[in-house]
Design a protein around this motif. Structure first.
Motif, PDB file in Angstrom:
ATOM      1  N   ARG A 284       1.102   0.385  -1.966  1.00  0.00           N
ATOM      2  CA  ARG A 284       0.482   1.406  -1.118  1.00  0.00           C
ATOM      3  C   ARG A 284      -0.985   1.072  -0.841  1.00  0.00           C
ATOM      4  O   ARG A 284      -1.468   1.222   0.278  1.00  0.00           O
ATOM      5  CB  ARG A 284       0.612   2.782  -1.777  1.00  0.00           C
TER       6      ARG A 284
ATOM      7  N   GLU B 192      -0.996  -1.549   1.769  1.00  0.00           N
ATOM      8  CA  GLU B 192      -0.697  -0.956   3.078  1.00  0.00           C
ATOM      9  C   GLU B 192      -1.921  -0.253   3.664  1.00  0.00           C
ATOM     10  O   GLU B 192      -2.094  -0.203   4.878  1.00  0.00           O
ATOM     11  CB  GLU B 192       0.453   0.052   2.962  1.00  0.00           C
ATOM     12  N   MET B 193      -2.763   0.286   2.786  1.00  0.00           N
ATOM     13  CA  MET B 193      -3.973   0.984   3.220  1.00  0.00           C
ATOM     14  C   MET B 193      -5.092   0.008   3.600  1.00  0.00           C
ATOM     15  O   MET B 193      -6.157   0.429   4.045  1.00  0.00           O
ATOM     16  CB  MET B 193      -4.450   1.933   2.115  1.00  0.00           C
TER      17      MET B 193
END
Length: 164
Positions: free
Chosen positions: A39, A42-43
């Protein structure tokens, strides 16, 4: 410079037959830490260096962050062990490296050290108000010059449940 304080993932319970330094991430701890790492990727986060406590559970967490591609460099740092001192870390590890203002540094360690360090960086004293969950993260912006103690700005405090 941005400093990301990351707590290790869920580890084996304390047990008389296992030294604290040898406690590993549990299967659930590995899975959740991998999800958090993905995550973060992805950020768009990217760390110039990941520094890790030498304890197994922290080192495993740092390697997960590395393997997901959040950094190409992982280093062991004894100051991040549970008995480590923020003053020693700043004096022996942070200041001598003379990082650029655009550096993004991740450190993987333990509680209550990381929360205490964040408080000391932001408020100049430990107040016992911040709690960092396992695989959670605190982000602080360090000043470009002068002492870091009591002069940082916190911009991130996230428990892992918001990243899963």
């Amino acid at each position: 410079m941005e400093l990301y304080l990351i707590r290790h993932g869920i580890a084996e319970e304390k047990h008389p037959d296992i030294s604290d330094a040898s406690r590993k991430l549990t299967k659930d701890g590995e899975q959740k830490t991998k999800k958090v790492a993905h995550r973060l990727q992805e950020m768009g986060l990217q760390f110039d260096v990941i520094a890790s406590s030498p304890l197994v559970r922290a080192w495993q967490t740092a390697k997960i962050l590395h393997n997901v591609g959040l950094s190409s460099q992982v280093e062991e740092c004894s100051h991040l062990a549970p008995d480590g001192s923020i003053h020693d870390w700043v004096g022996d590890w942070l200041e001598p490296r003379n990082y650029s203002p655009s550096t993004q540094l991740a450190v993987v360690g333990h509680e209550p050290n990381l929360s205490n360090w964040a408080e000391f960086l932001v408020w100049g004293e430990v107040k016992g108000q911040l709690v960092l969950k396992k695989a959670g993260m605190i982000g602080v912006q360090l000043p470009e010059t002068g002492s870091v103690f009591g002069r940082c700005q916190m911009f991130w405090l996230t428990p892992p449940k918001y990243l899963l």
